[in-house]
Design a protein around this motif. Structure first.
Motif, PDB file in Angstrom:
ATOM      1  N   VAL A  45      -2.555  15.185 -10.256  1.00  0.00           N
ATOM      2  CA  VAL A  45      -2.344  14.916  -8.834  1.00  0.00           C
ATOM      3  C   VAL A  45      -3.338  15.792  -8.087  1.00  0.00           C
ATOM      4  O   VAL A  45      -3.281  17.026  -8.172  1.00  0.00           O
ATOM      5  CB  VAL A  45      -0.895  15.225  -8.406  1.00  0.00           C
ATOM      6  N   LYS A  94      -2.296  17.218  -1.828  1.00  0.00           N
ATOM      7  CA  LYS A  94      -1.013  17.812  -1.442  1.00  0.00           C
ATOM      8  C   LYS A  94      -0.479  17.108  -0.208  1.00  0.00           C
ATOM      9  O   LYS A  94      -1.237  16.562   0.589  1.00  0.00           O
ATOM     10  CB  LYS A  94      -1.183  19.309  -1.152  1.00  0.00           C
ATOM     11  N   GLN A  95       0.843  17.138  -0.052  1.00  0.00           N
ATOM     12  CA  GLN A  95       1.455  16.533   1.125  1.00  0.00           C
ATOM     13  C   GLN A  95       0.926  17.225   2.377  1.00  0.00           C
ATOM     14  O   GLN A  95       0.737  18.439   2.417  1.00  0.00           O
ATOM     15  CB  GLN A  95       2.979  16.671   1.055  1.00  0.00           C
ATOM     16  N   LEU A 105      -6.417  10.051  -5.307  1.00  0.00           N
ATOM     17  CA  LEU A 105      -5.204  10.825  -5.051  1.00  0.00           C
ATOM     18  C   LEU A 105      -4.576  11.330  -6.341  1.00  0.00           C
ATOM     19  O   LEU A 105      -4.200  12.496  -6.450  1.00  0.00           O
ATOM     20  CB  LEU A 105      -4.188   9.966  -4.282  1.00  0.00           C
ATOM     21  N   VAL A 106      -4.431  10.435  -7.316  1.00  0.00           N
ATOM     22  CA  VAL A 106      -3.834  10.804  -8.599  1.00  0.00           C
ATOM     23  C   VAL A 106      -4.601  10.102  -9.715  1.00  0.00           C
ATOM     24  O   VAL A 106      -5.311   9.117  -9.481  1.00  0.00           O
ATOM     25  CB  VAL A 106      -2.329  10.428  -8.678  1.00  0.00           C
ATOM     26  N   LEU A 147      -1.368  12.500   4.373  1.00  0.00           N
ATOM     27  CA  LEU A 147      -0.348  12.227   3.358  1.00  0.00           C
ATOM     28  C   LEU A 147       1.013  12.638   3.891  1.00  0.00           C
ATOM     29  O   LEU A 147       1.382  13.817   3.884  1.00  0.00           O
ATOM     30  CB  LEU A 147      -0.677  12.983   2.073  1.00  0.00           C
ATOM     31  N   SER A 202       3.963  11.604   2.707  1.00  0.00           N
ATOM     32  CA  SER A 202       4.855  11.899   1.579  1.00  0.00           C
ATOM     33  C   SER A 202       4.064  11.753   0.291  1.00  0.00           C
ATOM     34  O   SER A 202       3.110  10.979   0.222  1.00  0.00           O
ATOM     35  CB  SER A 202       6.070  10.968   1.574  1.00  0.00           C
ATOM     36  N   LEU A 203       4.465  12.517  -0.721  1.00  0.00           N
ATOM     37  CA  LEU A 203       3.765  12.504  -2.003  1.00  0.00           C
ATOM     38  C   LEU A 203       4.792  12.645  -3.126  1.00  0.00           C
ATOM     39  O   LEU A 203       4.978  13.723  -3.694  1.00  0.00           O
ATOM     40  CB  LEU A 203       2.742  13.641  -2.059  1.00  0.00           C
ATOM     41  N   ALA A 221       4.563  11.597  -6.028  1.00  0.00           N
ATOM     42  CA  ALA A 221       3.918  11.729  -7.330  1.00  0.00           C
ATOM     43  C   ALA A 221       3.925  13.178  -7.801  1.00  0.00           C
ATOM     44  O   ALA A 221       3.574  14.087  -7.052  1.00  0.00           O
ATOM     45  CB  ALA A 221       2.480  11.224  -7.252  1.00  0.00           C
ATOM     46  N   ALA A 238       2.364   7.658  -3.090  1.00  0.00           N
ATOM     47  CA  ALA A 238       1.957   8.399  -1.895  1.00  0.00           C
ATOM     48  C   ALA A 238       2.069   7.483  -0.683  1.00  0.00           C
ATOM     49  O   ALA A 238       1.983   6.256  -0.806  1.00  0.00           O
ATOM     50  CB  ALA A 238       0.532   8.911  -2.031  1.00  0.00           C
ATOM     51  N   GLU A 239       2.261   8.113   0.492  1.00  0.00           N
ATOM     52  CA  GLU A 239       2.338   7.357   1.734  1.00  0.00           C
ATOM     53  C   GLU A 239       1.402   8.007   2.740  1.00  0.00           C
ATOM     54  O   GLU A 239       1.489   9.215   3.004  1.00  0.00           O
ATOM     55  CB  GLU A 239       3.773   7.349   2.259  1.00  0.00           C
ATOM     56  N   ILE A 240       0.481   7.200   3.254  1.00  0.00           N
ATOM     57  CA  ILE A 240      -0.530   7.711   4.178  1.00  0.00           C
ATOM     58  C   ILE A 240      -0.256   7.151   5.567  1.00  0.00           C
ATOM     59  O   ILE A 240      -0.125   5.934   5.748  1.00  0.00           O
ATOM     60  CB  ILE A 240      -1.940   7.298   3.727  1.00  0.00           C
TER      61      ILE A 240
END
Length: 655
Positions: free
Chosen positions: A590, A593-594, A604-605, A624, A626-627, A629, A642-644
């Motif tokens: 990963v 970071k969030q 991202l990962v 980011l 939320s993360l 992962a 992940a949520e961007i």
């Protein structure tokens, strides 16, 4: 006399070895992981032993468990197949120490040829031409970076212990070298437990031609012609054929004699493949020697009429080679392709799922080597190859025609495959002229429609809507009641379409916007639909799984979903910035970071699945939010990683 053979492998190669061994009177033992408990190779063997959980490190790479299985069943010989432990000199030695005959070369030959660095040095000493490069002993990154200045660009990074394209990178410029070294080391360590790397000057647009060699313990060695494996993607072979359309008798003799020289230089026994790069002027360079049976060995079998597994077993028993060099005769032409569960429209992402139907085509000159059947699950734990499809013909065009037809007629429902991609390669004019090099897929073929989402036109919609609206498995005519018009909502991939379906008996008219199409659905039963389209009667294959329809028609395989009775937003795609796993696998890194700001295209990962690393990238600029992962997690396909969220402030500043 050997009596009982344990096959230390899985899938199609285990099935293929079992069949020859049984024909020769051997008792056979399969080994399997918990994920493979119902696999075809387990069913076909006389005995089978579970050797551990799904992870290859705990099962198919667990030498102790395999040797214990041999002891438990009384096996007296072990065939490693290809991959896994097939080129592991320690395993060959352990078999010998346990009193088992290893169906392969001596451990010293495996150890030498298993190192790209040491084997290249040995070939130079034996007088076999090699590609210029750098082969420092366990060289550090800084040593490789310094050596690259002398070699020049473009260059290849290669895992010294590697094969199958893993740990291999083409580097075009110095700025890209450090990151590619890091990735190559990581992938090599994951695949082979060894992160030693070498560098080679990149030979631009070469042919990849390999020579099949065989040697016995009595000092005899022969070559069985060549295989052209030039068509590759990510350094993985896609098409293999024998003989090579680029070959001349003089070049075949020179390369064959060089390959035999390579085998004799390491006191080889059994089946081996010496791989060469050949430039446009027919200069050839040693690439590596694979000390095992190759995936593509069937094309050699088809043009020589020989069973190479039978040869391996004969050599393992101490017999002399079945043929001398003068007795080796090549007949006709054979082409092999690897049918994978992968999605060409999504950068060939490996696919998982259940094979609702798997019906390999049959016909003159057609051979299928497969380890799966209908009902099997394709898991993320192993290579996603479903089958090898091989066609033989009296000449190359006959082999091409047969292979194209076999690919078009093979039915696979339940997971995406590359079969249309393969068929179009074989039908391509450049391939037909024998001009395809290792650059073919990246140059002439890179915009082929087989690598785009399936083309769903009004014709395909009409057939799908017909089957959905009339109901499946209706053999006979429907009533002559007045025509009815039914609105339907169908989805395929990311596309959702609304259609109107007008039915009157067998006659179907489908309207989508300004487009309209008519056809006659004569019958639909047992997965086979008969239609009349533009006056021509034809048959297509289908499978209904709930509200999903799998359809093979008009030269392609389609998957559609009937959303007519679902809530309007039930199939809405996730909003931009919803980064999801592209397949089942493990998160091995990963990189963010969030709260971090990212740009579209940032990695991202890193997702590891089916023995390859897959970077998962941001699809938009933003932050980011939320993360979920976490490094080391096992994830499922479409799981949120992940949520961007859009960074409005940053966007305003740019304006």
């Amino acid at each position: 006399m050997l009596k009982k053979l344990l096959i230390a492998n899985r899938g199609e190669i285990a099935v293929r070895i079992i069949r020859t061994a049984k024909s020769l009177g051997y008792r056979t033992v399969a080994v399997f992981s918990e994920a493979d408990a119902r696999a075809l190779h387990v069913e076909l063997a006389d005995e089978a032993v579970c050797i551990g959980p799904a992870q290859v490190s705990a099962s198919y790479l667990n030498a102790e468990a395999i040797l214990e299985a041999a002891k438990k069943t009384g096996a007296d010989c072990v065939h490693p197949g290809y991959g896994f432990l097939s080129e592991n000199s320690g395993f060959a030695r352990a078999c010998k120490d346990a009193g088992l005959v290893f169906v392969g070369p001596p451990e010293a030959a495996i150890e030498l040829m298993g190192s790209k660095r040491r084997s290249k040095i040995a070939m130079q000493e034996a007088g076999v031409p090699v590609v210029p490069g750098f082969e420092g002993d366990n060289a550090r990154d800084d040593e490789l970076i310094e050596a690259a200045k002398t070699i020049g660009y473009p260059l290849m990074i290669k895992a010294s212990a590697g094969g199958g394209g893993r740990g291999m990178r083409l580097v075009e410029a110095e700025a890209d070298l450090a990151d590619n070294l890091k990735r190559a080391r990581s992938e090599s360590k994951q695949a082979f437990g060894d992160d030693e790397l070498i560098l080679e000057k990149a030979v631009i647009e070469p042919r990849h031609i390999e020579i099949q060699v065989f040697a016995d313990r009595h000092g005899n060695a022969v070559y069985l012609g060549e295989r052209d494996c030039s068509i590759q993607r990510r350094h993985q072979k896609v098409v293999e054929e024998a003989p090579s359309p680029f070959m001349t008798p003089e070049l075949r003799k020179a390369m064959g004699e060089a390959a035999v020289k390579a085998a004799l230089a390491c006191q080889y026994e059994g089946a081996g493949t010496v791989e060469f790069l050949v430039d446009k002027d027919r200069n050839f360079y040693f690439l590596e020697m694979n000390t095992r049976l190759q995936v593509e060995h069937p094309v050699t079998e088809m043009i020589t009429g020989q069973d190479l597994v039978a040869w391996q077993l004969a050599v393992a028993e101490g017999e002399t080679l079945p043929l001398s060099q003068e007795e080796v005769v090549l007949n006709g032409h054979a082409i092999e392709v690897r049918l994978y569960a992968e999605d060409p429209a999504r950068n060939f992402t490996p696919q998982t799922g259940t094979l609702h139907r798997f019906n390999p085509a049959e016909g003159e000159g057609i051979r299928f080597d497969s380890g799966v059947r209908a009902g099997d699950d394709i898991t993320p734990h192993y290579d996603p190859m479903l089958a090898k499809v091989i066609a033989w013909g009296k000449n190359r065009n006959e082999a091409r025609r047969r292979l194209i037809k076999a690919l078009e007629d093979t039915v696979v429902f339940g997971t995406n495959t590359n079969q249309r991609f393969l068929a179009r390669i074989i039908a391509d004019d450049a391939f037909g002229r024998g001009e395809a090099t290792t650059a073919f897929l990246q140059s002439e073929f890179n915009n082929d429609p087989s690598m785009a989402p399936a083309d769903i036109g009004i014709r395909e919609l009409a057939l799908a809507a017909s089957l959905f609206s009339q109901g499946m498995d209706q053999q006979h005519a429907w009533s002559n009641a007045p025509a009815t018009v039914t609105p339907m909502t169908l989805a395929t991939g990311e596309q959702t379409l609304s259609v109107l379906v007008r039915t009157r008996g067998h006659e179907i008219t489908v309207t989508a916007g300004e487009d309209q199409y008519e056809l006659t659905l004569v019958s639909a039963a047992n997965g086979r639909a008969c239609i009349i389209d533009r006056g021509a009667r034809q048959v297509c294959q289908y499978h209904r799984q709930g509200d999903h329809l799998y359809l093979q028609a008009f030269g392609q395989t389609l998957a559609l979903q009937d959303l007519t009775h679902q809530p309007a937003n039930a199939n809405a795609a996730g909003g931009t910035g919803q980064i999801k796993a592209t397949m089942d696998g493990a998160l091995i890194d990963v990189l963010v970071k969030q709260g971090q700001t990212v740009k579209q295209g940032d990695t991202l990962v890193i997702l590891e699945a089916m023995k390859m690393e897959h970077p998962v990238k941001a699809d938009r600029d933003g932050t980011l939010a939320s993360l979920p992962a976490v490094k080391g997690d096992q994830v499922k396909r479409n799981q949120l990683l992940a949520e961007i969220t859009a960074d409005d402030t940053a966007e305003d500043t740019e304006q």
